[in-house]
Design a protein around this motif. Structure first.
Motif, mmCIF file in Angstrom:
data_model
loop_
_atom_site.group_PDB
_atom_site.id
_atom_site.type_symbol
_atom_site.label_atom_id
_atom_site.label_comp_id
_atom_site.label_asym_id
_atom_site.label_seq_id
_atom_site.Cartn_x
_atom_site.Cartn_y
_atom_site.Cartn_z
ATOM 1 N N LYS A 1 0.818 -1.206 0.000
ATOM 2 C CA LYS A 1 0.000 0.000 0.000
ATOM 3 C C LYS A 1 0.858 1.265 0.000
ATOM 4 O O LYS A 1 0.502 2.267 -0.633
ATOM 5 C CB LYS A 1 -0.925 -0.009 1.225
ATOM 6 N N GLU A 2 1.963 1.266 0.632
ATOM 7 C CA GLU A 2 2.829 2.440 0.638
ATOM 8 C C GLU A 2 3.351 2.746 -0.783
ATOM 9 O O GLU A 2 3.362 3.913 -1.233
ATOM 10 C CB GLU A 2 4.014 2.231 1.587
ATOM 11 N N ALA A 3 3.750 1.705 -1.470
ATOM 12 C CA ALA A 3 4.246 1.906 -2.848
ATOM 13 C C ALA A 3 3.142 2.438 -3.755
ATOM 14 O O ALA A 3 3.367 3.313 -4.618
ATOM 15 C CB ALA A 3 4.782 0.594 -3.384
ATOM 16 N N MET A 4 1.938 1.922 -3.583
ATOM 17 C CA MET A 4 0.809 2.370 -4.395
ATOM 18 C C MET A 4 0.495 3.839 -4.129
ATOM 19 O O MET A 4 0.192 4.610 -5.047
ATOM 20 C CB MET A 4 -0.402 1.495 -4.087
ATOM 21 N N LEU A 5 0.535 4.238 -2.838
ATOM 22 C CA LEU A 5 0.200 5.618 -2.495
ATOM 23 C C LEU A 5 1.299 6.607 -2.883
ATOM 24 O O LEU A 5 1.035 7.813 -3.026
ATOM 25 C CB LEU A 5 -0.080 5.719 -0.981
#
Length: 899
Positions: free
Chosen positions: A420-424
């Motif tokens: 999720k961090e990479a996506m955001l």
């Protein structure tokens, strides 16, 4: 020589005086017989000298040496032990007459009638009157107090001689003259009391001179009886002088009666010392048993107070098994030792009371009350330890459940946050078209919805971690680290989400196209997907229940969940229809779709897959709940089985306790019958032990099944164990009470009827059947038995004295045993310290001290050494080397109260 002081101090002027009055009417003409006068002169002179030598003097001529009255007064002082008036030292006739009158007055004061004997005749040296006076003195101070089988004086002395010489051949004592001519009677008297001094079988009746000389020489050498007769005078006289013979024989009586008193005194001391030795052994046994029991309690309590926590339920169950082994294997013998200790203490105190000894006071810290206090502390530690084990098992069960639940939720959350961090943080919107940006914005809004939905799970993870810390979970550090990592990551995701939203909104002005259907799909798919994940999580959730109601509650909740599945399926089909509508519009309008929904990663396939997984979990959950229901039904059966047995055992214990109370009050039959019946009753109670063991088995099954409550009975195993132990102790104490009553009856000579009367009186005033009388009840009982304890000063003082005996501790209650001890003491005689002191005084030859040699000569070896080891050195003014203080030793045997 023989000391006449004690006898003279107690003399009376009764029947013996009648005899002396007859003897004083002696035929004075017979004294003119030269043979008799010669025998009397020698015998009376020797008799007087045997006493005068104590004062360091003697006489040579009996009618000359008493003329001035000085030695006559001295003789009377020696044989009476009393002081006469001060003599006159003048040489004139009047001085001599006055001295002789003082002597004659003293003789008359002792109840002696002097016939025709005046002071002038003694002063003038009248042989007849002098010999008559000396014979009167001999009668009064040597013969009058002789008493044998209700005969006294001459008849008593003759009966004594007959009894002592009866077993000897050629001896027939019928008088005090010719029966003694052959000398065998004198030798028989000596041999009867000291066979080591005479070889009686070697004596011949036809050799009287040898026989007489042998007896006279042995008596003078070994018995300290001076030679008062000549063998030739006796043999050559047809009828020896009776008075001379009686005087000489009386010396034998007094010599041997002293030995008999010493033997009686020695027997009394032996009896007293034997009782004391036995009591000391019982005291040593009590001290050792008390020390061992207290040491075991001292070692056991720290183990029971140890609260070291374990990490797992299995480790705590090992402790529980160790505790069960302690209760069933190690403690029961100690319960028996404690009971035996109390019985031994009560028996010892009873024996001490019966033998008039002071009560036994164990060394400090070893009283029965100290042992009961330590035992109470032990049982308190037991109860606390068992409760702690059960609470720890509950705590560890809860911890294990929470730990599994924590890690499950963490795994689900970490799986969701993965990537999720990479996506955001990606900036894909910078190169997208307006429609693509709008799509990204919608997708981000869906993500925010998903993020909000996961907020609850994060809060649950934090709450579980906090509870694990509060319950002191052993691996709390790793739990805290994982929880902190999730919370930190959650904060980062929140910040990144807010930042991306701002970026998309800035770009939204340029991008207007949005696919409403995709958006609607995404908005509805996300909560549905989250609902499915929550449902799957609930279906896999572990559960702990302790009764049927709790499992039935879970089953009801599960049924309610299943009732919502049709509605959920409709929602799933509606979501799938949105995707179908998208495909339909695209096909009808010739729109080329991208590879997936730009607003969500949740695909129809993933929804279907999770739905199928959830549906597969439902029957598994059904089976798990049903198995738990079966287990709780089984546990309920165990509860009912234990309750049935516990109610039976509890009722049995209560009934037996009441029956023992009734038996202890009624006590029908003789004490031996009561003791036999009580022991049979004890056997019947002990035979009930298998039922107790059966109940212990049921209780073990209950604990192994982790069952903590039971609505079918109010009894607990701890309650029944205490009741059973109390029942065994009560019957043992009742038996001990009857045994002590038997000891009291036998030692004090109390009849069975007296015991029944005492028991009836006691029970009559014991209105509440408590086994003890309060002060007013006891006073009423004493009044019924004839004691004057009414409410006046004298009566109150007497009652307070009696209460001090039967209730020395001031508890205000009088037990039946104390009542029996008091009544037996009131009606029987006892050895006292004064009697023992008097016995030692006889052995010590009237000295204030005694020597080790005298003790070894008079007492058995072991008891002589017992006295020597415990007697303090004598320190009086007349002490000699090696003198021992028998007075303080005697008083110590009976305590300070007899001083």
């Amino acid at each position: 020589m023989v000391d006449y002081h004690a006898a003279n101090n107690q003399s009376t002027v009764g029947g013996a005086q009648t005899y002396m009055e007859q003897e004083n009417d002696w035929d004075r003409d017979l004294l003119l017989d030269p043979a008799w006068e010669k025998q009397q002169r020698k015998t009376f002179t020797a008799w007087c000298n045997s006493h005068l030598r104590k004062a360091g003097t003697q006489i040579e001529n009996i009618e000359e040496d008493f003329r001035d009255g000085l030695k006559l007064m001295l003789l009377l002082e020696v044989i009476s032990g009393e002081r006469l008036p001060k003599p006159e030292r003048g040489k004139m006739r009047v001085h001599k007459i006055n001295n002789v009158n003082k002597a004659l007055d003293f003789i008359a004061s002792k109840g002696v009638k002097l016939v025709s004997i005046g002071a002038e005749e003694i002063v003038d040296g009248n042989a007849k009157m002098t010999l008559g006076m000396i014979w009167t003195i001999i009668l009064r101070f040597a013969i009058q107090d002789i008493s044998v089988e209700e005969t006294s004086a001459k008849e008593g002395l003759l009966l004594w001689c007959q009894r002592k010489t009866a077993p000897y051949k050629n001896v027939n004592v019928q008088n005090f003259h010719i029966s003694w001519k052959d000398g065998l009677a004198f030798n028989a008297l000596i041999h009867r009391h000291r066979p080591d001094l005479i070889d009686y079988d070697s004596l011949r009746k036809d050799d009287p001179v040898t026989n007489l000389n042998n007896a006279f020489e042995v008596a003078e050498k070994h018995l300290d009886i001076p030679k008062m007769l000549d063998a030739e005078d006796i043999v050559n006289t047809a009828r020896p002088d009776e008075k001379a013979i009686m005087t000489y024989v009386s010396s034998f009586y007094h010599a041997f009666s002293g030995a008999q008193k010493a033997e009686t005194a020695a027997n009394r001391i032996c009896k007293v010392l034997a009782v004391n030795q036995e009591n000391e052994q019982m005291m040593e046994d009590y001290e050792k048993l008390a020390s061992d029991l207290l040491e075991w309690i001292r070692r056991t309590i720290p183990w029971l107070e140890n609260r070291t926590q374990e990490k797992t339920v299995n480790d705590m169950q090992v402790k529980q098994e160790d505790f069960r082994d302690y209760r069933c294997v190690h403690k029961p013998p100690k319960v028996q030792e404690k009971c035996q200790l109390e019985i031994s203490f009560n028996t010892l105190q009873t024996k001490l009371r019966l033998s008039n000894r002071p009560a036994f006071m164990p060394s400090e810290g070893r009283m029965v009350s100290d042992i009961n206090k330590a035992w109470h502390n032990l049982e308190g530690a037991e109860k606390g330890y068992e409760e702690w084990i059960l609470s720890e098992i509950r705590r560890l069960e809860r911890l294990e459940h929470l730990a599994v639940k924590f890690h499950q939720k963490c795994a689900i959350h970490e799986s969701w946050t993965d990537g999720k961090e990479a996506m955001l943080t990606q900036k894909d919107y910078e190169t997208c078209t307006l429609s693509e940006v709008k799509a990204l914005l919608r997708k981000h809004e869906a993500f925010e919805s998903d993020l909000a939905a996961h907020q609850d799970r994060v809060e649950q993870i934090a709450a579980i971690a906090q509870e694990l810390n509060e319950l002191d979970y052993y691996d709390a550090a790793s739990v805290n680290a994982r929880c902190q990592k999730i919370c930190d990551q959650w904060d980062v995701l929140g910040a990144l989400t807010h930042k991306r939203k701002e970026s998309l909104e800035r770009t939204e002005k340029q991008l207007e196209s949005i696919d409403e259907l995709y958006l609607e799909y995404a908005k509805r798919a996300a909560p549905f997907n989250n609902w499915m994940e929550g449902a799957m999580e609930d279906l896999q959730d572990m559960f702990i229940v302790h009764n049927i109601e709790e499992i039935q509650g879970l089953i009801t909740a599960h049924e309610q969940f299943k009732s919502t599945l049709p509605e959920a399926n409709k929602e799933r089909e509606a979501i799938q229809s949105i995707q179908s509508e998208v495909q339909k519009i695209a096909q009808s309008n010739g729109i080329k779709l991208s590879s997936g929904n730009p607003y969500t990663s949740i695909t129809p396939e993933s929804i279907n897959s999770k739905w199928e997984q959830a549906m597969a979990m439902v029957p598994l959950r059904d089976n798990a709940l049903q198995e738990e229901l079966n287990k709780q039904n089984s546990n309920d059966t165990l509860r009912a089985t234990f309750a049935t047995q516990a109610n039976t055992v509890g009722a049995y214990i209560q009934a037996k306790m009441e029956e023992i109370g009734r038996i202890s009050i009624e006590m029908n039959g003789t004490l031996e019958d009561q003791l036999t019946n009580l022991k049979e009753y004890q056997k019947s109670i002990i035979s009930y032990t298998p039922e107790i063991n059966k109940l212990e088995g049921y209780h073990q099954h209950i604990q192994e099944a982790l069952i903590f409550d039971n609505q079918y009975t109010s009894y607990t195993m701890e309650h029944l164990r205490v009741g059973w132990e109390q029942l065994l102790t009560t019957i043992a104490r009742t038996i001990n009470e009857v045994e002590n009553q038997i000891l009291t009856r036998d030692a004090k000579g109390i009849s069975q009827e007296q015991l029944y009367e005492y028991r009836a009186s006691f029970n009559h005033f014991d209105k509440d059947h408590s086994g003890a009388l309060m002060a007013e009840e006891f006073k009423a009982c004493l009044i019924s038995l004839g004691y004057d304890v009414e409410k006046d000063k004298q009566g109150e003082a007497e009652f307070n004295r009696i209460m001090g005996i039967v209730d020395p501790n001031g508890s205000g209650a009088v037990t039946f045993q104390a009542f029996i001890d008091f009544m037996s003491t009131e009606t029987t005689d006892r050895d006292t310290a004064d009697q023992v002191i008097a016995s030692f005084k006889i052995l010590a030859a009237d000295k204030n001290y005694i020597t080790a040699d005298e003790l070894r000569r008079e007492l058995p070896p072991d008891q002589a050494e017992y006295c020597i080891a415990r007697m303090a050195p004598y320190t009086g003014p007349d002490a000699v080397p090696g003198a021992l203080d028998y007075m303080s030793f005697s008083t110590a045997l009976y305590g300070e109260s007899d001083l």
